[in-house]
Design a protein around this motif. Structure first.
Motif, PDB file in Angstrom:
ATOM      1  N   MET A   1       0.864  -1.170   0.044  1.00 25.62           N
ATOM      2  CA  MET A   1      -0.163  -0.068  -0.129  1.00 25.62           C
ATOM      3  C   MET A   1       0.911   1.081  -0.056  1.00 25.62           C
ATOM      4  O   MET A   1       1.738   1.449   0.995  1.00 25.62           O
ATOM      5  CB  MET A   1      -0.885  -0.011   1.040  1.00 25.62           C
ATOM      6  N   THR A   2       0.785   2.176  -0.962  1.00 26.77           N
ATOM      7  CA  THR A   2       1.445   3.195  -1.096  1.00 26.77           C
ATOM      8  C   THR A   2       0.542   4.400  -1.025  1.00 26.77           C
ATOM      9  O   THR A   2      -0.387   4.664  -1.731  1.00 26.77           O
ATOM     10  CB  THR A   2       2.280   3.439  -2.327  1.00 26.77           C
ATOM     11  N   THR A   3       0.772   5.194   0.111  1.00 28.73           N
ATOM     12  CA  THR A   3      -0.381   6.298   0.421  1.00 28.73           C
ATOM     13  C   THR A   3       0.677   7.520   0.637  1.00 28.73           C
ATOM     14  O   THR A   3       1.644   7.482   1.115  1.00 28.73           O
ATOM     15  CB  THR A   3      -0.935   6.052   1.656  1.00 28.73           C
ATOM     16  N   THR A   4       0.206   8.430   0.148  1.00 32.90           N
ATOM     17  CA  THR A   4       0.894   9.805   0.157  1.00 32.90           C
ATOM     18  C   THR A   4       0.593  10.747   1.618  1.00 32.90           C
ATOM     19  O   THR A   4      -0.496  10.436   1.892  1.00 32.90           O
ATOM     20  CB  THR A   4       0.885  10.760  -0.934  1.00 32.90           C
ATOM     21  N   TYR A   5       1.264  11.630   1.857  1.00 36.51           N
ATOM     22  CA  TYR A   5       0.960  12.280   3.228  1.00 36.51           C
ATOM     23  C   TYR A   5      -0.480  13.143   2.646  1.00 36.51           C
ATOM     24  O   TYR A   5      -1.180  13.351   3.544  1.00 36.51           O
ATOM     25  CB  TYR A   5       2.027  13.218   3.532  1.00 36.51           C
ATOM     26  N   GLU A   6      -0.553  13.598   1.360  1.00 41.52           N
ATOM     27  CA  GLU A   6      -1.766  14.293   1.173  1.00 41.52           C
ATOM     28  C   GLU A   6      -2.773  13.544   1.212  1.00 41.52           C
ATOM     29  O   GLU A   6      -3.991  14.023   1.536  1.00 41.52           O
ATOM     30  CB  GLU A   6      -1.404  15.031  -0.338  1.00 41.52           C
ATOM     31  N   ASP A   7      -2.634  12.286   0.552  1.00 39.63           N
ATOM     32  CA  ASP A   7      -3.912  11.417   0.632  1.00 39.63           C
ATOM     33  C   ASP A   7      -4.309  11.070   2.144  1.00 39.63           C
ATOM     34  O   ASP A   7      -5.424  11.101   2.487  1.00 39.63           O
ATOM     35  CB  ASP A   7      -3.552  10.045   0.343  1.00 39.63           C
ATOM     36  N   VAL A   8      -3.562  10.945   3.220  1.00 46.92           N
ATOM     37  CA  VAL A   8      -3.738  10.795   4.598  1.00 46.92           C
ATOM     38  C   VAL A   8      -4.484  12.146   5.181  1.00 46.92           C
ATOM     39  O   VAL A   8      -5.475  11.905   5.821  1.00 46.92           O
ATOM     40  CB  VAL A   8      -2.646  10.470   5.282  1.00 46.92           C
ATOM     41  N   LEU A  10      -6.031  14.366   3.456  1.00 41.53           N
ATOM     42  CA  LEU A  10      -7.599  14.388   3.051  1.00 41.53           C
ATOM     43  C   LEU A  10      -8.387  13.474   3.424  1.00 41.53           C
ATOM     44  O   LEU A  10      -9.523  13.712   3.866  1.00 41.53           O
ATOM     45  CB  LEU A  10      -7.515  13.807   1.410  1.00 41.53           C
ATOM     46  N   LEU A  11      -7.968  12.244   4.062  1.00 38.80           N
ATOM     47  CA  LEU A  11      -8.716  11.053   4.545  1.00 38.80           C
ATOM     48  C   LEU A  11      -9.056  11.379   5.904  1.00 38.80           C
ATOM     49  O   LEU A  11     -10.129  11.186   6.684  1.00 38.80           O
ATOM     50  CB  LEU A  11      -7.966   9.569   4.618  1.00 38.80           C
ATOM     51  N   ALA A  12      -8.181  12.068   6.461  1.00 36.37           N
ATOM     52  CA  ALA A  12      -7.968  12.727   7.917  1.00 36.37           C
ATOM     53  C   ALA A  12      -9.400  13.804   8.083  1.00 36.37           C
ATOM     54  O   ALA A  12     -10.029  13.697   9.016  1.00 36.37           O
ATOM     55  CB  ALA A  12      -6.956  13.428   8.658  1.00 36.37           C
ATOM     56  N   GLN A  13      -9.645  14.666   6.988  1.00 39.68           N
ATOM     57  CA  GLN A  13     -10.404  15.713   7.062  1.00 39.68           C
ATOM     58  C   GLN A  13     -11.875  15.100   6.957  1.00 39.68           C
ATOM     59  O   GLN A  13     -12.820  15.652   7.222  1.00 39.68           O
ATOM     60  CB  GLN A  13     -10.125  16.586   5.896  1.00 39.68           C
ATOM     61  N   ASP A  14     -12.030  13.803   6.383  1.00 41.30           N
ATOM     62  CA  ASP A  14     -13.178  13.221   6.366  1.00 41.30           C
ATOM     63  C   ASP A  14     -13.767  12.444   7.596  1.00 41.30           C
ATOM     64  O   ASP A  14     -14.916  12.119   7.909  1.00 41.30           O
ATOM     65  CB  ASP A  14     -13.274  12.123   5.160  1.00 41.30           C
ATOM     66  N   ALA A  15     -12.703  12.148   8.651  1.00 43.48           N
ATOM     67  CA  ALA A  15     -13.150  11.489   9.768  1.00 43.48           C
ATOM     68  C   ALA A  15     -13.417  12.412  10.943  1.00 43.48           C
ATOM     69  O   ALA A  15     -12.671  13.500  11.066  1.00 43.48           O
ATOM     70  CB  ALA A  15     -12.073  10.266  10.239  1.00 43.48           C
ATOM     71  N   PRO A  16     -14.438  12.188  11.682  1.00 38.90           N
ATOM     72  CA  PRO A  16     -14.743  12.842  12.934  1.00 38.90           C
ATOM     73  C   PRO A  16     -13.430  13.278  13.898  1.00 38.90           C
ATOM     74  O   PRO A  16     -13.420  14.610  14.112  1.00 38.90           O
ATOM     75  CB  PRO A  16     -15.694  12.425  13.534  1.00 38.90           C
ATOM     76  N   ALA A  17     -12.549  12.436  14.302  1.00 37.46           N
ATOM     77  CA  ALA A  17     -11.685  12.448  15.081  1.00 37.46           C
ATOM     78  C   ALA A  17     -10.194  12.606  14.089  1.00 37.46           C
ATOM     79  O   ALA A  17      -9.116  12.487  14.585  1.00 37.46           O
ATOM     80  CB  ALA A  17     -11.437  11.545  16.113  1.00 37.46           C
ATOM     81  N   GLY A  18     -10.452  12.495  12.682  1.00 41.83           N
ATOM     82  CA  GLY A  18      -9.344  12.323  11.686  1.00 41.83           C
ATOM     83  C   GLY A  18      -8.114  13.258  12.126  1.00 41.83           C
ATOM     84  O   GLY A  18      -6.971  12.966  11.970  1.00 41.83           O
ATOM     85  N   LEU A  19      -8.202  14.620  12.060  1.00 41.54           N
ATOM     86  CA  LEU A  19      -7.262  15.560  12.399  1.00 41.54           C
ATOM     87  C   LEU A  19      -6.310  15.379  13.657  1.00 41.54           C
ATOM     88  O   LEU A  19      -5.146  15.410  13.721  1.00 41.54           O
ATOM     89  CB  LEU A  19      -7.693  16.966  12.197  1.00 41.54           C
ATOM     90  N   GLY A  20      -7.270  14.885  14.713  1.00 39.88           N
ATOM     91  CA  GLY A  20      -6.567  14.462  16.011  1.00 39.88           C
ATOM     92  C   GLY A  20      -5.800  13.636  15.984  1.00 39.88           C
ATOM     93  O   GLY A  20      -4.569  13.259  16.462  1.00 39.88           O
ATOM     94  N   ILE A  21      -6.219  12.400  15.280  1.00 38.10           N
ATOM     95  CA  ILE A  21      -5.646  10.968  15.013  1.00 38.10           C
ATOM     96  C   ILE A  21      -4.319  11.443  14.347  1.00 38.10           C
ATOM     97  O   ILE A  21      -3.064  11.056  14.937  1.00 38.10           O
ATOM     98  CB  ILE A  21      -6.295  10.068  14.373  1.00 38.10           C
ATOM     99  N   LEU A  22      -4.383  12.228  13.177  1.00 39.14           N
ATOM    100  CA  LEU A  22      -3.320  12.568  12.499  1.00 39.14           C
ATOM    101  C   LEU A  22      -2.229  13.278  13.048  1.00 39.14           C
ATOM    102  O   LEU A  22      -1.020  12.954  13.124  1.00 39.14           O
ATOM    103  CB  LEU A  22      -3.657  13.364  11.271  1.00 39.14           C
ATOM    104  N   ASN A  23      -2.643  14.257  13.884  1.00 44.50           N
ATOM    105  CA  ASN A  23      -1.587  15.103  14.851  1.00 44.50           C
ATOM    106  C   ASN A  23      -1.052  14.118  15.843  1.00 44.50           C
ATOM    107  O   ASN A  23       0.171  14.215  15.934  1.00 44.50           O
ATOM    108  CB  ASN A  23      -2.227  16.242  15.240  1.00 44.50           C
ATOM    109  N   ALA A  24      -1.689  13.235  16.514  1.00 45.21           N
ATOM    110  CA  ALA A  24      -1.165  12.383  17.539  1.00 45.21           C
ATOM    111  C   ALA A  24      -0.069  11.472  16.828  1.00 45.21           C
ATOM    112  O   ALA A  24       1.060  11.193  17.278  1.00 45.21           O
ATOM    113  CB  ALA A  24      -2.305  11.687  18.102  1.00 45.21           C
ATOM    114  N   CYS A  25      -0.481  10.965  15.379  1.00 42.24           N
ATOM    115  CA  CYS A  25       0.557  10.228  14.845  1.00 42.24           C
ATOM    116  C   CYS A  25       1.784  10.805  14.571  1.00 42.24           C
ATOM    117  O   CYS A  25       2.994  10.349  14.674  1.00 42.24           O
ATOM    118  CB  CYS A  25      -0.185   9.470  13.764  1.00 42.24           C
ATOM    119  N   LEU A  26       1.628  11.909  14.130  1.00 39.14           N
ATOM    120  CA  LEU A  26       2.756  12.775  13.501  1.00 39.14           C
ATOM    121  C   LEU A  26       3.669  12.993  14.863  1.00 39.14           C
ATOM    122  O   LEU A  26       4.920  13.009  14.684  1.00 39.14           O
ATOM    123  CB  LEU A  26       2.180  14.029  13.046  1.00 39.14           C
ATOM    124  N   ASP A  27       3.035  13.390  16.077  1.00 36.18           N
ATOM    125  CA  ASP A  27       3.762  13.740  17.448  1.00 36.18           C
ATOM    126  C   ASP A  27       4.520  12.286  17.423  1.00 36.18           C
ATOM    127  O   ASP A  27       5.850  12.650  17.921  1.00 36.18           O
ATOM    128  CB  ASP A  27       2.840  14.070  18.375  1.00 36.18           C
TER     129      ASP A  27
END
Length: 99
Positions: A1-8, A10-27
Motif C-alpha cells: 500500500m502506497t499512500t501519500t501524506y496528502e492522501d492521509v 484528505l482522509l483525516a479531514q473526512d473523519a470526525p477525529a481524523g485530524l486529532g488522530i493524524l496530529n497524534a501520529c505525527l507527534d
C-alpha cells in the motif's frame, strides 16, 4: 500500500477525529524518529554483544517487559510504558515490512 501524506490529510479531514488522530501520529513519529537518532538503529540492527537474539526476538522481549509493567502497574519515574509499547509495536511492524 502506497499512500501519500496528502492522501492521509484528505482522509483525516473526512473523519470526525481524523485530524486529532493524524496530529497524534505525527507527534509520535517525531518522538520515535528522535529516539532512532539518539539510539542509532539499535532496535532493528542490534549489536548482539551479549545476546545472539534476533532483532525481532529482542523487540518482542521489550514488548513483553512493557506489558508486564502495565499489568503490574510498576513504572519507573519518567517512564511511559504505553508510549514505549506503542514504539516497540511500530518498530516490529517496520522490521516485518523490511524483511
Amino acid at each position: 500500500m502506497t499512500t501519500t501524506y496528502e492522501d492521509v490529510l484528505l482522509l483525516a479531514q473526512d473523519a470526525p477525529a481524523g485530524l486529532g488522530i493524524l496530529n497524534a501520529c505525527l507527534d509520535f513519529a517525531e518522538f520515535l524518529i528522535k529516539k532512532n537518532i539518539s539510539y542509532g538503529n539499535s532496535a532493528l540492527e542490534p549489536l548482539n554483544v551479549l545476546s545472539n537474539a534476533t532483532a525481532e526476538e529482542q523487540i518482542r522481549m521489550h514488548i513483553d517487559n512493557k506489558l508486564t509493567r502495565l499489568k503490574n502497574q510498576k513504572e519507573f519515574e519518567n517512564e511511559d510504558s504505553l508510549l514505549d509499547l506503542t514504539g516497540y509495536l511500530i518498530l516490529l511492524t517496520v522490521l516485518k515490512k523490511s524483511s
